[in-house]
Design an enzyme around this catalytic site. Sequence first.
Site, PDB file in Angstrom:
ATOM      1  NE  ARG A  33      -4.283   1.725   2.059  1.00 23.66           N
ATOM      2  CZ  ARG A  33      -4.437   2.770   2.875  1.00 23.66           C
ATOM      3  NH1 ARG A  33      -3.545   2.990   3.823  1.00 23.66           N
ATOM      4  NH2 ARG A  33      -5.467   3.579   2.756  1.00 23.66           N
ATOM      5  CB  ILE A  59      -5.833   5.824  -1.080  1.00 21.94           C
ATOM      6  CG1 ILE A  59      -5.697   4.298  -0.960  1.00 21.94           C
ATOM      7  CG2 ILE A  59      -5.056   6.503   0.028  1.00 21.94           C
ATOM      8  CD1 ILE A  59      -4.245   3.794  -1.126  1.00 21.94           C
ATOM      9  CB  SER A  60     -10.910   3.206   0.059  1.00 19.16           C
ATOM     10  OG  SER A  60     -11.534   3.748  -1.066  1.00 19.16           O
ATOM     11  CD  GLN A  61     -11.624   2.397   7.393  1.00 22.43           C
ATOM     12  OE1 GLN A  61     -12.598   3.048   7.034  1.00 22.43           O
ATOM     13  NE2 GLN A  61     -11.596   1.698   8.498  1.00 22.43           N
TER      14      GLN A  61
END
Length: 213
Positions: A33, A59-61
């Site tokens: 990530r 950017i999503s969790q």
Amino acid sequence: MTADPRKIQLLMALRNGGVRDRRVLEAIEKVPRELFVEDSFLDQAYADQALPIDCGQTISQPFIVGFMTDRLQVSDRHTVLEIGTGSGYQTTILSALCRRVCTIERYRTLARQAAERFKQLHLNNVTQIVADGTRGWPQLAPFERIIVTAAAKEVPKALLDQLAPGGILVIPIEERPGKQDLYRITRTPEGHAREHLLPVRFVPLVEGLAREG
Ligand code: SAH
């Protein structure tokens, strides 16, 4: 098995939160990530939170990425349409689990940055365009799975139309300002079945291409 304690902690949190599919957890473990976050947030790459990216997007969790992917029930025979490429993190997770990912982003800048990452990771099953995802991708339809990673006011009809029989769509819906919920919609012989998953918070799904300076 990864040795990074932050990554182990994150994977445990995902499992405890209901991400059960081992393949999904493995994909999250495998995908770096840190490659998808801004340099200034590198130390938070494995914190379970959304982080800012260019063009005012996020950017999503990781939990949400894992949860949506889990509930999408992706197999290696599926072609998946993703609306909202953003950083390309969710795309990369999907690419490890399905036959092909077709991903749409309305910001050229973000699409270009994501393309660089796909190249760096040698992903060879990702097809991307800069377009308005609310219209889907009619030339490549139907899709066994569709995932929308930005909140819509209502489910775009084009996406329902482009869902294959028995197909699954996972989408956040903002029914009224500030209240978003994640839904899973399954295409049945009679129409569409809709199931509530959980409350969420996403950037809005915006119609049309983004104007960039
Ligand atoms: N899946 C991404 C999340 C990005 S945030 C990730 O893992 O990083 C949602 C993205 O949806 C943003 O980049 C935003 O620009 C994009 N988006 C919003 N409306 C869109 C539309 N109509 N068509 C395509 N992309 C859209």
